[in-house]
Scaffold this active site. Structure first.
Site, PDB file in Angstrom:
ATOM      1  N   GLU A 126       6.286  66.345  37.496  1.00 33.53           N
ATOM      2  CA  GLU A 126       7.153  66.648  38.636  1.00 33.53           C
ATOM      3  C   GLU A 126       6.312  66.952  39.882  1.00 33.53           C
ATOM      4  OE1 GLU A 126      10.204  69.428  37.254  1.00 33.53           O
ATOM      5  OE2 GLU A 126      11.246  67.760  36.290  1.00 33.53           O
TER       6      GLU A 126
HETATM    7  C1  HEC Z   1      10.340  65.436  40.203  1.00 33.31           C
HETATM    8  C2  HEC Z   1      11.708  65.854  40.240  1.00 33.31           C
HETATM    9  C3  HEC Z   1      12.032  67.324  40.324  1.00 33.31           C
HETATM   10  C4  HEC Z   1      11.477  68.294  41.114  1.00 33.31           C
HETATM   11  C5  HEC Z   1      10.360  68.140  42.131  1.00 33.31           C
HETATM   12  C6  HEC Z   1      12.180  69.512  40.835  1.00 33.31           C
HETATM   13  N1  HEC Z   1      13.132  69.294  39.894  1.00 33.31           N
HETATM   14 FE1  HEC Z   1      14.465  70.653  39.211  1.00 33.31          FE
HETATM   15  N2  HEC Z   1      14.990  69.381  37.762  1.00 33.31           N
HETATM   16  C7  HEC Z   1      14.578  68.074  37.630  1.00 33.31           C
HETATM   17  C8  HEC Z   1      15.014  67.551  36.363  1.00 33.31           C
HETATM   18  C9  HEC Z   1      14.760  66.143  35.858  1.00 33.31           C
HETATM   19  C10 HEC Z   1      15.703  68.603  35.711  1.00 33.31           C
HETATM   20  C11 HEC Z   1      16.320  68.582  34.316  1.00 33.31           C
HETATM   21  C12 HEC Z   1      15.216  68.882  33.334  1.00 33.31           C
HETATM   22  C13 HEC Z   1      15.744  69.223  31.974  1.00 33.31           C
HETATM   23  O1  HEC Z   1      16.894  69.657  31.881  1.00 33.31           O
HETATM   24  O2  HEC Z   1      14.991  69.092  31.001  1.00 33.31           O
HETATM   25  C14 HEC Z   1      15.692  69.730  36.630  1.00 33.31           C
HETATM   26  C15 HEC Z   1      16.336  70.961  36.397  1.00 33.31           C
HETATM   27  C16 HEC Z   1      16.470  71.958  37.358  1.00 33.31           C
HETATM   28  C17 HEC Z   1      17.365  73.075  37.272  1.00 33.31           C
HETATM   29  C18 HEC Z   1      18.357  73.368  36.142  1.00 33.31           C
HETATM   30  C19 HEC Z   1      19.740  72.981  36.518  1.00 33.31           C
HETATM   31  C20 HEC Z   1      20.664  72.997  35.349  1.00 33.31           C
HETATM   32  O3  HEC Z   1      21.869  72.899  35.549  1.00 33.31           O
HETATM   33  O4  HEC Z   1      20.193  73.098  34.209  1.00 33.31           O
HETATM   34  C21 HEC Z   1      17.184  73.824  38.396  1.00 33.31           C
HETATM   35  C22 HEC Z   1      17.907  75.096  38.785  1.00 33.31           C
HETATM   36  C23 HEC Z   1      16.152  73.174  39.164  1.00 33.31           C
HETATM   37  N3  HEC Z   1      15.762  72.032  38.513  1.00 33.31           N
HETATM   38  C24 HEC Z   1      15.600  73.662  40.354  1.00 33.31           C
HETATM   39  C25 HEC Z   1      14.412  73.163  40.901  1.00 33.31           C
HETATM   40  C26 HEC Z   1      13.563  73.879  41.827  1.00 33.31           C
HETATM   41  C27 HEC Z   1      13.840  75.252  42.389  1.00 33.31           C
HETATM   42  C28 HEC Z   1      12.506  73.063  42.106  1.00 33.31           C
HETATM   43  C29 HEC Z   1      11.291  73.317  42.960  1.00 33.31           C
HETATM   44  C30 HEC Z   1      10.520  74.485  42.667  1.00 33.31           C
HETATM   45  C31 HEC Z   1      12.716  71.845  41.361  1.00 33.31           C
HETATM   46  N4  HEC Z   1      13.860  71.956  40.617  1.00 33.31           N
HETATM   47  C32 HEC Z   1      11.894  70.735  41.440  1.00 33.31           C
HETATM   48  C33 HEC Z   1      13.849  67.376  38.577  1.00 33.31           C
HETATM   49  C34 HEC Z   1      13.061  67.985  39.541  1.00 33.31           C
END
Ligand code: HEC
Ligand code: HEC
Ligand code: HEC
Ligand code: HEC
Ligand SMILES: [Ca+2]
Ligand SMILES: [Ca+2]
Lengths: 331, 331
Positions: A126
């Site tokens: 990520e």
């Molecule tokens: C490269 C893409 C990417 C980036 C950059 C990213 N995310 Fe995510 N995020 C995802 C993905 C894909 C998932 C689901 C992963 C899983 O469930 O295994 C996720 C899951 C989440 C969730 C959970 C939501 C749920 O309903 O379960 C949250 C909250 C979240 N991210 C916040 C953030 C925050 C805050 C940041 C920065 C610090 C961030 N993400 C950076 C792709 C990203």
């Protein structure tokens, strides 16, 4: 206020409940309430961090890259693009209303938003960075040093503060005031006849068993493919990765259906492009029920009434790096 | 207004010029003026397009990815990351105040912002899309169809409208009210003594020959390496690519120095990380002059007074795609 005005004000206040319809207490879906107990200093700081690509190795990817707040808090592609254009394993859920979730991630492996926020920064696929390097970057930026000191009253930035601030900002990302909530709050003409039919079908056919509460989901883990198995395009096995229990294989956190009109494509593998498709699959796989075109359209129409007010704020301006800020490694 | 109040108001209005210092007319740098003749409907539409990654093949890259308005309108990396993480050939200039440029791009190959805006969408190394596909996407999104019809009064979206709207939005991205402009407008204590020394050096040593006008640059093409050759890390040859003239080899559009504190790294190849380095190189290569540490620091201090008010607006919310919207191809 004159005495007569005071009397009138009191009279109005007392009589108000007679005019406003009471919230529909017996519905399985609850109104989204504006966030409470919010630390505004942390929110402003967290907003900056959420938009800051300097928390990634490349200097190019921020939380907002994958959870784009212009687009319903997600990236609208089946699986995400990470550092060096790596293809992610799973669909990015929306951050909107994620504070209402029972746990974070599809498999619930993070207990809350604060526990979650450290994940993507250090995830090689990520943002590809480390917590130490991210903190080093922040400590080299005078604008951040001042703001962290102001908010946390401490001379030193640490990753706890970073994830707390981001989580506090995320708490503000709720979407009240959808047409459906207006209807729940008594505005009878907020929904069309078709949308109301859709909602009745959503209840009577059993969708509400899993999609209920304020987030219309997000509060339990459920098997994907109850009646008929789901042929996923991804190898993810869901909740069993956390519990180690075979019975939890292919169980996923039930996604919120709030703003679902904006969070395409659907399912943990992002394989369904349209709501029509997702509703059809849910009916058949979860309930053994095949909706005809009219029924499907009604449910979809209802789901679109769950789009609420999107978070509205001024694009944050980030403090510039200093001469001593470690430079990003984009290539 | 009572008669006495009117009299007082007139008296104040008449006497105001006596108190406010007149703009310094004999300085080589001019105050940035707020934009004029702005079509607000086009601005709002252009802002959405500027933030919309659906104008790229992958659905991941928008104008704001490389010209991040949270970070001075640039990406703060030496050369940009494009579709599929391709490494760009040249440093991304800021879009801030780009409406003041004599022409667009380092070599000036686009006459104006409208001519420029079509470039990145169809550039395989940037957004990797085509104009036809981009227009097809927009035409499939009801929210855009309505907004284009409202703004352009036509039933059909075309690329001319897209680039006009983006260019109109970019016209608003000026940064007035820097401390330097406040000083130009008569606020004598807006600059510290060191900053004023820096400005005098900037004038007396000859920087203003190339960096002048409202943008402190942007209005001519000049050889990089007048006194001593510049050893660039990129093969770009600049203006000669447009004119075909050998004399224009290694001539580049003089960059604006407005907000230069935020637009690191410096030069067309992004090889200088700090202003200290950039000022040192400019002194030696353009003017044959080596500044001592104190002189360099004064010039850098002056340059930082050129940071103006950053564009301030609400993050745009983008209309969702429809079932018929062609899906992005991220991988
Ligand atoms: C490269 C893409 C990417 C980036 C950059 C990213 N995310 Fe995510 N995020 C995802 C993905 C894909 C998932 C689901 C992963 C899983 O469930 O295994 C996720 C899951 C989440 C969730 C959970 C939501 C749920 O309903 O379960 C949250 C909250 C979240 N991210 C916040 C953030 C925050 C805050 C940041 C920065 C610090 C961030 N993400 C950076 C792709 C990203
Ligand atoms: C037995 C529990 C259960 C029932 C009943 C159920 N769902 Fe779901 N729903 C889920 C789970 C679990 C997912 C996530 C599955 C996945 O991504 O693999 C989901 C996903 C969805 C999605 C996609 C959301 C997104 O953002 O990806 C929609 C839309 C949806 N359900 C609507 C419905 C409708 C409409 C019904 C009734 C016809 C229904 N669901 C019945 C558990 C259920
Ligand atoms: C992948 C990165 C990337 C994307 C996406 C991108 N740009 Fe650029 N932009 C650049 C680079 C690199 C240059 C310099 C190219 C050159 O001079 O040859 C540039 C130049 C410009 C310039 C000229 C500025 C000047 O001073 O000469 C403007 C204006 C501009 N871009 C606006 C936009 C707009 C509007 C979009 C979206 C439609 C966009 N850019 C998308 C990287 C990008
Ligand atoms: C003969 C013309 C000329 C003179 C004199 C000149 N510059 Fe420049 N300046 C340029 C050109 C052309 C560039 C862009 C060169 C490149 O990117 O390859 C530039 C780039 C810069 C940059 C980097 C801006 C950016 O965003 O990349 C800074 C800072 C700068 N000049 C400051 C100065 C200072 C300070 C002086 C005086 C010591 C000075 N310049 C004198 C033409 C000039
Ligand atoms: Ca999704
Ligand atoms: Ca630069």
């Amino acid at each position: 206020m004159k005495r007569s005005q005071i009397a009138l004000a009191i009279a109005c206040a007392l009589s108000a409940p007679l005019f406003a319809a009471a919230p529909a207490a017996d519905e399985p879906i609850e109104v989204i309430r504006p966030p409470q107990n919010i630390n505004l200093g942390m929110v402003e700081l967290g907003k900056k961090l959420y938009f800051d690509p300097r928390l990634s190795k490349s200097g190019f990817i921020s939380c907002n890259s994958c959870h784009n707040l212009s687009m319903g808090g997600t990236d609208n592609i089946p699986t995400s693009i990470g550092d060096k254009w790596q293809q992610g394993p799973i669909n990015a859920p929306t951050v909107l209303n994620s504070s209402l979730n029972v746990a974070q991630f599809w498999d619930g492996r993070a207990a809350d938003l604060k526990a979650q926020a450290g994940g993507p920064i250090a995830n090689p696929g990520e943002m590809g960075f480390t917590h130490t390097l991210a903190v080093n970057v922040l400590e080299s930026i005078p604008g951040y040093v001042r703001e962290f000191a102001q908010v946390f009253g401490s001379g030193k930035i640490d990753i706890e503060q970073v994830t707390s601030a981001i989580a506090e900002f995320e708490k503000t990302l709720v979407t009240p005031n959808s047409r459906f909530d207006q209807w729940l709050l008594g505005k009878a003409d907020a929904l069309t006849a078709q949308e109301q039919v859709g909602y009745q079908l959503f209840k009577s056919s059993g969708c509400v068993a899993c999609h209920n509460g304020a987030a219309v989901g997000g509060n339990s883990f459920q098997k994907m493919g109850v009646v008929e198995p789901y042929k996923a395009t991804s190898p993810a096995e869901g909740r069993s990765a956390v519990t180690g229990q075979d019975i939890d294989r292919f169980s996923f956190k039930v996604p919120t259906l709030r703003n679902v009109e904006m969070t395409y494509p659907y399912f943990h593998d992002g394989a369904a492009n349209t709501l029509t498709e997702a509703v059809d699959i849910m009916g058949r796989l979860q309930l053994g029920r095949t909706f005809n075109a009219e029924e499907n359209a009604s449910i979809v129409a209802f789901l679109k009434t769950l789009t609420g007010d999107q978070p509205s704020f001024t694009l944050p301006i980030l403090a510039p790096s200093s001469d001593s800020t470690p430079r990003p490694k984009p290539f």
